[in-house]
Write an enzyme that holds these catalytic residues in place. Sequence first.
Site, PDB file in Angstrom:
ATOM      1  N   HIS A   1     -18.386 -64.286 -27.796  1.00 50.23           N
ATOM      2  CA  HIS A   1     -19.082 -63.308 -26.960  1.00 50.23           C
ATOM      3  C   HIS A   1     -20.260 -63.843 -26.168  1.00 50.23           C
ATOM      4  O   HIS A   1     -21.174 -63.097 -25.822  1.00 50.23           O
ATOM      5  CB  HIS A   1     -19.543 -62.129 -27.820  1.00 50.23           C
TER       6      HIS A   1
ATOM      7  N   TRP B   1     -18.505 -51.880 -32.545  1.00 48.96           N
ATOM      8  CA  TRP B   1     -18.402 -52.550 -31.250  1.00 48.96           C
ATOM      9  C   TRP B   1     -17.884 -51.522 -30.249  1.00 48.96           C
ATOM     10  O   TRP B   1     -16.849 -50.897 -30.477  1.00 48.96           O
ATOM     11  CB  TRP B   1     -17.444 -53.753 -31.277  1.00 48.96           C
TER      12      TRP B   1
ATOM     13  N   ASP C   1     -12.217 -62.921 -36.417  1.00 51.50           N
ATOM     14  CA  ASP C   1     -11.842 -62.019 -35.332  1.00 51.50           C
ATOM     15  C   ASP C   1     -11.116 -62.782 -34.233  1.00 51.50           C
ATOM     16  O   ASP C   1     -11.731 -63.416 -33.395  1.00 51.50           O
ATOM     17  CB  ASP C   1     -13.085 -61.306 -34.763  1.00 51.50           C
TER      18      ASP C   1
ATOM     19  N   LYS D   1     -21.888 -58.381 -26.801  1.00 53.20           N
ATOM     20  CA  LYS D   1     -20.807 -59.034 -26.067  1.00 53.20           C
ATOM     21  C   LYS D   1     -21.221 -59.369 -24.645  1.00 53.20           C
ATOM     22  O   LYS D   1     -22.056 -58.691 -24.061  1.00 53.20           O
ATOM     23  CB  LYS D   1     -19.583 -58.109 -26.059  1.00 53.20           C
TER      24      LYS D   1
ATOM     25  N   GLU E   1     -22.262 -55.047 -32.618  1.00 54.55           N
ATOM     26  CA  GLU E   1     -21.750 -56.289 -32.030  1.00 54.55           C
ATOM     27  C   GLU E   1     -22.070 -56.420 -30.546  1.00 54.55           C
ATOM     28  O   GLU E   1     -21.700 -55.572 -29.737  1.00 54.55           O
ATOM     29  CB  GLU E   1     -20.226 -56.345 -32.237  1.00 54.55           C
TER      30      GLU E   1
ATOM     31  N   ASP F   1     -10.003 -65.014 -27.908  1.00 57.10           N
ATOM     32  CA  ASP F   1      -9.598 -64.773 -29.291  1.00 57.10           C
ATOM     33  C   ASP F   1      -8.450 -65.654 -29.746  1.00 57.10           C
ATOM     34  O   ASP F   1      -7.506 -65.189 -30.371  1.00 57.10           O
ATOM     35  CB  ASP F   1      -9.288 -63.282 -29.500  1.00 57.10           C
TER      36      ASP F   1
ATOM     37  N   ASP G   1     -13.457 -64.928 -23.709  1.00 62.48           N
ATOM     38  CA  ASP G   1     -13.325 -64.368 -25.058  1.00 62.48           C
ATOM     39  C   ASP G   1     -11.844 -64.174 -25.371  1.00 62.48           C
ATOM     40  O   ASP G   1     -11.359 -63.067 -25.533  1.00 62.48           O
ATOM     41  CB  ASP G   1     -14.085 -63.033 -25.107  1.00 62.48           C
TER      42      ASP G   1
ATOM     43  N   HIS H   1     -18.271 -62.885 -36.617  1.00 67.51           N
ATOM     44  CA  HIS H   1     -16.875 -62.775 -36.196  1.00 67.51           C
ATOM     45  C   HIS H   1     -16.481 -64.172 -35.747  1.00 67.51           C
ATOM     46  O   HIS H   1     -16.776 -64.580 -34.626  1.00 67.51           O
ATOM     47  CB  HIS H   1     -16.716 -61.777 -35.047  1.00 67.51           C
TER      48      HIS H   1
ATOM     49  N   ASP I   1     -20.291 -62.607 -32.722  1.00 64.72           N
ATOM     50  CA  ASP I   1     -18.906 -63.018 -32.477  1.00 64.72           C
ATOM     51  C   ASP I   1     -18.975 -64.279 -31.628  1.00 64.72           C
ATOM     52  O   ASP I   1     -19.591 -64.283 -30.554  1.00 64.72           O
ATOM     53  CB  ASP I   1     -18.153 -61.892 -31.748  1.00 64.72           C
TER      54      ASP I   1
END
Length: 416
Positions: free
Chosen positions: A260, A185, A324, A226, A224, A294, A292, A284, A257
Amino acid sequence: MKEQQILKAYEIAKERYAELGVDTDKAIDILAKTPISLHCWQTDDVVGFERGQALSGGIQTTGNYPGRARNIEEVRSDVRFAKSLLAGTQRLNLHEIYGDFGGKFVDRDEVEPRHFESWIQWAAENDMKLDFNSTSFSHPKSGDLSLSNPDPEIRRFWIEHTKRCRRIADAMGKAQGDPCIMNIWVHDGSKDLTVERKRYRELLAESLDEILSEELPGMKSCVEAKLFGIGLESYTVGSMDFFEGYCATRKVMYTLDTGHYEPTENVSDKVAALLLFVPELMLHVSRPVRWDSDHVTIMNDQTLDLFKEIVRAGALDRAHIGLDYFDASINRIGAYIIGTRATQKCLLSALLEPLGKLREYEDSGRGFQRLALLEEAKTLPFGAVYDYFNLRGGVPVGPEFIPEIERYEREVTSRR
Ligand code: RNT
Ligand code: ZN
């Protein structure tokens, strides 16, 4: 909860599911064998051991809950403890900045497999296989562009780093007798408008082609996509369209992910489309809140749908599951366990779907029946099956892990 109660509840659940043609024992076996890769960076807010600095490069942790792991021993202790509370199979996902550098400064273009030898040994001793990530953020040369940087010197630096990381992943894979999945990434993007969208993407594709040209049978690479990074809001070089095209034409694994994409986008719907054109998926599993962010993964509709789509597509062997997220506002080990258990629950729930019956209804055009069964499936005694899975795995059942984490906090993390 008493063992007898759990067993009794499981027997009843098993019968209820069997009536709909679902084999709960089989679902539990699949769940137990399916690895979930624990992201080492939840232990220390993505700081690592290179320079002990806070994060930069489009991502951010928020919160300052005490007890962050500060060195390799503490990361290992936390991961080992987290694993002891989890049934099933876990892998460990390392980033390059978590190398065992022995107190010396090792720059990203100098890193070697020997910096991960002690991890390889530790992982084998702790019954975990390793996955890996190159690290292009949090470095003076990161800037806004790494692998897509028009400055050949900077681009070279990151190409060299990523090539070296692939060799490290190859060494890990060979040692563990199972491919190490290495994620690439890069945060590359632009805060403000750019008139060079195409140029940077050309450079990224070129850099990746060079990096991936080396044959390394012990590892698999994934890339990855995004939507945007913090401070890089106007443009992302490695967007979804870029990596869809890249992975489809180069036959490379795509990293999906769940944080993303546009907040209202249905990420689970991408699974069945991507799987037609890319060889494999790396997941992810995360929880975006408005962006994003997380946040810790929970058992919500998005995560449930993601795993349903994988199981419905019969693609569990083509999807690698990794977590993630990085939450620094609550007990970090607690965050680990909540997110892993939520992922297990979502996968189990997908494995328990009465798919045979649902497909029968769909094929014969019985739309009401299909919707009715999808609704009824939501309140089947799923929890009893998950409790039994944990009992069988010899780990705390239900909320019993809460006091365990409190004890570890009292005895270990609060003393840091
Ligand atoms: C960033 C990506 C990436 C990172 C890790 C630390 O938005 O999700 O996977 O979270 O590499
Ligand atoms: Zn990610």
